[in-house]
Design an enzyme around this catalytic site. Structure first.
Site, PDB file in Angstrom:
ATOM      1  N   GLN A 109      -0.823   9.040  -5.071  1.00  0.00           N
ATOM      2  CA  GLN A 109      -0.842   7.959  -5.434  1.00  0.00           C
ATOM      3  C   GLN A 109       0.265   7.058  -5.096  1.00  0.00           C
ATOM      4  O   GLN A 109       0.179   5.893  -4.543  1.00  0.00           O
ATOM      5  CB  GLN A 109      -0.981   7.907  -7.073  1.00  0.00           C
ATOM      6  CG  GLN A 109      -2.166   8.553  -7.620  1.00  0.00           C
ATOM      7  CD  GLN A 109      -2.326   8.600  -8.958  1.00  0.00           C
ATOM      8  OE1 GLN A 109      -1.265   8.280  -9.778  1.00  0.00           O
ATOM      9  NE2 GLN A 109      -3.625   8.549  -9.471  1.00  0.00           N
ATOM     10  N   ILE A 111       2.273   7.390  -2.345  1.00  0.00           N
ATOM     11  CA  ILE A 111       2.402   6.807  -1.086  1.00  0.00           C
ATOM     12  C   ILE A 111       1.576   5.700  -0.760  1.00  0.00           C
ATOM     13  O   ILE A 111       1.614   4.916   0.398  1.00  0.00           O
ATOM     14  CB  ILE A 111       2.054   8.077  -0.157  1.00  0.00           C
ATOM     15  CG1 ILE A 111       2.694   7.874   1.230  1.00  0.00           C
ATOM     16  CG2 ILE A 111       0.503   8.141  -0.223  1.00  0.00           C
ATOM     17  CD1 ILE A 111       4.107   8.281   1.250  1.00  0.00           C
ATOM     18  N   ARG A 112       0.584   5.257  -1.784  1.00  0.00           N
ATOM     19  CA  ARG A 112      -0.155   4.020  -1.375  1.00  0.00           C
ATOM     20  C   ARG A 112       0.787   2.732  -1.398  1.00  0.00           C
ATOM     21  O   ARG A 112       0.289   1.747  -0.838  1.00  0.00           O
ATOM     22  CB  ARG A 112      -1.245   3.690  -2.387  1.00  0.00           C
ATOM     23  CG  ARG A 112      -2.159   4.979  -2.416  1.00  0.00           C
ATOM     24  CD  ARG A 112      -2.879   4.946  -1.161  1.00  0.00           C
ATOM     25  NE  ARG A 112      -3.573   3.783  -0.833  1.00  0.00           N
ATOM     26  CZ  ARG A 112      -4.773   3.215  -1.253  1.00  0.00           C
ATOM     27  NH1 ARG A 112      -5.522   3.979  -2.007  1.00  0.00           N
ATOM     28  NH2 ARG A 112      -5.159   2.110  -0.909  1.00  0.00           N
ATOM     29  N   SER A 122       8.961  19.080   5.073  1.00  0.00           N
ATOM     30  CA  SER A 122       7.881  19.339   6.098  1.00  0.00           C
ATOM     31  C   SER A 122       7.338  20.765   5.845  1.00  0.00           C
ATOM     32  O   SER A 122       8.053  21.959   5.934  1.00  0.00           O
ATOM     33  CB  SER A 122       8.522  19.401   7.577  1.00  0.00           C
ATOM     34  OG  SER A 122       7.590  19.902   8.282  1.00  0.00           O
ATOM     35  N   HIS A 214      12.756  -5.504  -4.655  1.00  0.00           N
ATOM     36  CA  HIS A 214      11.664  -6.418  -5.037  1.00  0.00           C
ATOM     37  C   HIS A 214      10.309  -5.603  -4.944  1.00  0.00           C
ATOM     38  O   HIS A 214       9.394  -5.536  -5.926  1.00  0.00           O
ATOM     39  CB  HIS A 214      11.427  -7.684  -3.889  1.00  0.00           C
ATOM     40  CG  HIS A 214       9.904  -7.976  -3.718  1.00  0.00           C
ATOM     41  ND1 HIS A 214       9.336  -8.887  -4.870  1.00  0.00           N
ATOM     42  CD2 HIS A 214       8.842  -8.145  -2.796  1.00  0.00           C
ATOM     43  CE1 HIS A 214       8.329  -9.442  -4.379  1.00  0.00           C
ATOM     44  NE2 HIS A 214       7.947  -8.770  -3.245  1.00  0.00           N
ATOM     45  N   HIS A 218       7.711  -4.348  -7.825  1.00  0.00           N
ATOM     46  CA  HIS A 218       6.302  -4.152  -7.980  1.00  0.00           C
ATOM     47  C   HIS A 218       5.596  -2.693  -8.088  1.00  0.00           C
ATOM     48  O   HIS A 218       4.680  -2.724  -8.923  1.00  0.00           O
ATOM     49  CB  HIS A 218       5.703  -4.664  -6.478  1.00  0.00           C
ATOM     50  CG  HIS A 218       4.231  -4.731  -6.260  1.00  0.00           C
ATOM     51  ND1 HIS A 218       3.512  -5.733  -6.892  1.00  0.00           N
ATOM     52  CD2 HIS A 218       3.457  -3.828  -5.384  1.00  0.00           C
ATOM     53  CE1 HIS A 218       2.298  -5.198  -6.489  1.00  0.00           C
ATOM     54  NE2 HIS A 218       2.265  -4.307  -5.650  1.00  0.00           N
ATOM     55  N   ARG A 223       2.963   1.270 -11.902  1.00  0.00           N
ATOM     56  CA  ARG A 223       2.957   2.427 -12.548  1.00  0.00           C
ATOM     57  C   ARG A 223       3.961   2.808 -13.590  1.00  0.00           C
ATOM     58  O   ARG A 223       3.597   4.005 -14.133  1.00  0.00           O
ATOM     59  CB  ARG A 223       3.700   3.320 -11.209  1.00  0.00           C
ATOM     60  CG  ARG A 223       3.046   2.974  -9.675  1.00  0.00           C
ATOM     61  CD  ARG A 223       1.365   3.508 -10.027  1.00  0.00           C
ATOM     62  NE  ARG A 223       1.006   3.405  -8.588  1.00  0.00           N
ATOM     63  CZ  ARG A 223      -0.148   3.744  -8.316  1.00  0.00           C
ATOM     64  NH1 ARG A 223      -1.000   4.001  -9.152  1.00  0.00           N
ATOM     65  NH2 ARG A 223      -0.889   3.660  -6.950  1.00  0.00           N
TER      66      ARG A 223
HETATM   67  C1  LIG Z   1      -4.044   1.736 -12.129  1.00  0.00           C
HETATM   68  C2  LIG Z   1      -4.352   1.631 -10.744  1.00  0.00           C
HETATM   69  C3  LIG Z   1      -5.457   2.368 -10.225  1.00  0.00           C
HETATM   70  C4  LIG Z   1      -5.754   2.459  -8.902  1.00  0.00           C
HETATM   71  N1  LIG Z   1      -6.924   2.732  -8.515  1.00  0.00           N
HETATM   72  C5  LIG Z   1      -7.194   2.898  -7.174  1.00  0.00           C
HETATM   73  C6  LIG Z   1      -8.446   3.541  -6.613  1.00  0.00           C
HETATM   74  O1  LIG Z   1      -9.188   3.873  -7.636  1.00  0.00           O
HETATM   75  N2  LIG Z   1      -8.534   3.696  -5.241  1.00  0.00           N
HETATM   76  C7  LIG Z   1      -7.784   3.446  -4.429  1.00  0.00           C
HETATM   77  O2  LIG Z   1      -7.758   3.349  -3.037  1.00  0.00           O
HETATM   78  N3  LIG Z   1      -6.536   2.736  -4.810  1.00  0.00           N
HETATM   79  C8  LIG Z   1      -6.190   2.584  -6.111  1.00  0.00           C
HETATM   80  N4  LIG Z   1      -4.968   2.050  -6.665  1.00  0.00           N
HETATM   81  C9  LIG Z   1      -4.081   1.777  -5.622  1.00  0.00           C
HETATM   82  C10 LIG Z   1      -3.892   0.330  -5.564  1.00  0.00           C
HETATM   83  O3  LIG Z   1      -5.020  -0.218  -4.908  1.00  0.00           O
HETATM   84  C11 LIG Z   1      -2.585  -0.026  -4.410  1.00  0.00           C
HETATM   85  O4  LIG Z   1      -2.865   0.625  -3.124  1.00  0.00           O
HETATM   86  C12 LIG Z   1      -1.351   0.725  -4.806  1.00  0.00           C
HETATM   87  O5  LIG Z   1      -1.087   0.036  -6.013  1.00  0.00           O
HETATM   88  C13 LIG Z   1      -0.300  -0.136  -3.999  1.00  0.00           C
HETATM   89  O6  LIG Z   1      -0.292  -1.520  -4.098  1.00  0.00           O
HETATM   90  P1  LIG Z   1       0.270  -2.276  -3.172  1.00  0.00           P
HETATM   91  O7  LIG Z   1      -0.587  -2.303  -1.914  1.00  0.00           O
HETATM   92  O8  LIG Z   1       0.262  -3.854  -3.950  1.00  0.00           O
HETATM   93  O9  LIG Z   1       1.488  -1.797  -2.836  1.00  0.00           O
HETATM   94  P2  LIG Z   1       2.342  -1.705  -1.437  1.00  0.00           P
HETATM   95  O10 LIG Z   1       1.975  -1.151  -0.353  1.00  0.00           O
HETATM   96  O11 LIG Z   1       3.993  -1.582  -1.903  1.00  0.00           O
HETATM   97  O12 LIG Z   1       2.524  -3.295  -1.045  1.00  0.00           O
HETATM   98  C14 LIG Z   1       3.135  -4.389  -1.876  1.00  0.00           C
HETATM   99  C15 LIG Z   1       2.695  -5.810  -1.245  1.00  0.00           C
HETATM  100  O13 LIG Z   1       2.914  -5.658   0.016  1.00  0.00           O
HETATM  101  C16 LIG Z   1       1.919  -6.569   0.570  1.00  0.00           C
HETATM  102  N5  LIG Z   1       1.337  -5.818   1.574  1.00  0.00           N
HETATM  103  C17 LIG Z   1       1.559  -4.615   1.997  1.00  0.00           C
HETATM  104  N6  LIG Z   1       0.973  -4.065   2.944  1.00  0.00           N
HETATM  105  C18 LIG Z   1       0.301  -5.200   3.389  1.00  0.00           C
HETATM  106  C19 LIG Z   1      -0.958  -5.087   4.316  1.00  0.00           C
HETATM  107  N7  LIG Z   1      -1.211  -4.200   5.050  1.00  0.00           N
HETATM  108  N8  LIG Z   1      -1.626  -6.268   4.399  1.00  0.00           N
HETATM  109  C20 LIG Z   1      -1.293  -7.192   3.555  1.00  0.00           C
HETATM  110  N9  LIG Z   1      -0.548  -7.373   2.672  1.00  0.00           N
HETATM  111  C21 LIG Z   1       0.332  -6.227   2.587  1.00  0.00           C
HETATM  112  C22 LIG Z   1       0.813  -6.728  -0.342  1.00  0.00           C
HETATM  113  O14 LIG Z   1       0.977  -8.163  -0.930  1.00  0.00           O
HETATM  114  C23 LIG Z   1       1.201  -5.913  -1.598  1.00  0.00           C
HETATM  115  O15 LIG Z   1       0.758  -6.219  -2.738  1.00  0.00           O
HETATM  116  C24 LIG Z   1      -4.630   2.262  -7.977  1.00  0.00           C
HETATM  117  C25 LIG Z   1      -3.671   1.684  -8.427  1.00  0.00           C
HETATM  118  C26 LIG Z   1      -3.048   1.502  -9.712  1.00  0.00           C
HETATM  119  C27 LIG Z   1      -2.003   1.031 -10.318  1.00  0.00           C
END
Ligand SMILES: Cc1cc2nc3c(=O)[nH]c(=O)nc-3n(C[C@H](O)[C@H](O)[C@H](O)COP(=O)(O)OP(=O)(O)OC[C@H]3O[C@@H](n4cnc5c(N)ncnc54)[C@H](O)[C@@H]3O)c2cc1C
Length: 304
Positions: A109, A111-112, A122, A214, A218, A223
């Site tokens: 979660q 690493i998303r 490693s 920042h 976020h 989280r």
């Molecule tokens: C309660 C909850 C439930 C979730 N459930 C799921 C699920 O069921 N399945 C699933 O796959 N994920 C799920 N997620 C993960 C969620 O969809 C996001 O991937 C995760 O929270 C990371 O958010 P982010 O992309 O905003 O963060 P970061 O990757 O840190 O990015 C921060 C901001 O940078 C910008 N950014 C970063 N990379 C890019 C890019 N390549 N292109 C454009 N803009 C970019 C965006 O504005 C983004 O908001 C869940 C998250 C939460 C909190």
């Protein structure tokens, strides 16, 4: 125990050797530096390094030659203004580097969040420790009947015992086989990069995670929220405790505008204005779907 005596001694050595610097330091953060805060049954979060403080945010916003600090209240006002208006780049001037030990399913979660720099332990090169996350009884919750992504009441009695037994036995058996597969006693032993594939998702991994303020805020917004899974939320909560001391003004603004604030749609704003004028707005007259109306109501009565 999250840290071995050797690891603790390394940390003690670092904390016993302060170094002089011309760089700005945040007094609230210095007390956290290197200290490992336990999270879950074997995990931890510790600050390895950081850059910047509240004044650095103001310094960047004013593009100043010196520290950029005016009075504390002046700086707090500026930080609140920046947060309120999503003027985010000054917050990117602060950075933090964390060492985190966490179960692999939590790491998936975490690493998303792509806007951080990560270096993970490693398991191709090293042998993973025999440490698995097993929920405390009060967190051994049933599937929620109303939220597919949530939990209900904690399991109890025989069902709880059975689930705990499965978790412990399966992890233990998988690790025994892992250890046997990589064992070189009298044979070659399977490569670690292959042997690891049968390990369960509750085994612990570790990484260094560096992120700017920042993007950290976020991450914390998502989280440290009640909707996040408990097992990642406790890490976010531990990080909140550190950030509160590191950049008190920025954290206070974050708590107010992001954690305590809410996003209201155009339809929602229209409903609020009509309600303030005394109209009895209903879901039917709001223009919102049932789900959206439910969330809007929860927002207004403070239960969201
Ligand atoms: C309660 C909850 C439930 C979730 N459930 C799921 C699920 O069921 N399945 C699933 O796959 N994920 C799920 N997620 C993960 C969620 O969809 C996001 O991937 C995760 O929270 C990371 O958010 P982010 O992309 O905003 O963060 P970061 O990757 O840190 O990015 C921060 C901001 O940078 C910008 N950014 C970063 N990379 C890019 C890019 N390549 N292109 C454009 N803009 C970019 C965006 O504005 C983004 O908001 C869940 C998250 C939460 C909190």
């Amino acid at each position: 125990m999250p840290l071995s005596p050797d690891q603790q001694s390394e940390i003690d050595t670092l904390r016993a050797a302060p170094q002089g610097t011309l760089r700005a330091t945040a007094p609230g953060m210095e007390k956290h530096l290197y200290t490992a805060y336990p999270v879950l049954d074997h995990g931890f979060v510790r600050v390895v390094d950081y850059m910047g403080d509240d004044a650095a945010i103001c310094q960047a916003a004013r593009v100043s030659y010196g520290r950029g600090t005016k009075s504390v209240s002046n700086d707090e006002g500026l930080i609140r203004y920046l947060m309120r208006h999503w003027h985010s780049t000054p917050f990117e001037m602060c950075e933090i580097k964390l060492h985190v030990k966490l179960p692999i399913f939590v790491a998936r979660q975490w690493i998303r969040h792509r806007t951080a720099n990560v270096n993970e332990y490693s398991a191709r090169y090293s042998i993973l420790d025999r440490e698995f996350y097993v929920p405390a009884p009060e967190h051994l919750a049933a599937q929620s009947a109303i939220n597919n992504q949530g939990r209900g009441e904690a399991l109890s009695g025989e069902e709880a015992d059975r689930v705990l037994r499965y978790l412990r036995d399966d992890a233990s058996r998988a690790y025994d086989h892992y250890a046997q597969m990589i064992s070189t006693e009298g044979q070659q032993g399977l490569a670690r990069e292959l042997a690891r594939m049968n390990l369960p998702a509750n085994i612990y991994t570790q990484w260094y995670w560096k992120v700017d303020l920042h993007n950290l805020l976020h991450f914390l917004r998502l989280r440290a929220d009640a909707h996040a899974q408990y097992e990642i939320r406790v890490y976010a909560d531990a990080i909140c405790n550190v950030v509160r001391d590191w950049v008190p003004a920025a954290y206070a603004a974050f708590e107010d505008y992001r954690m305590g604030g809410a996003q209201v749609s155009g339809k929602g704003m229209d409903c609020i204005r009509r309600m303030l004028k005394g109209e009895d707005v209903t879901q039917e007259s709001s223009g919102m779907s049932k789900g959206e109306w439910r969330e809007f109501q929860a927002l207004l009565d403070g239960s969201a």
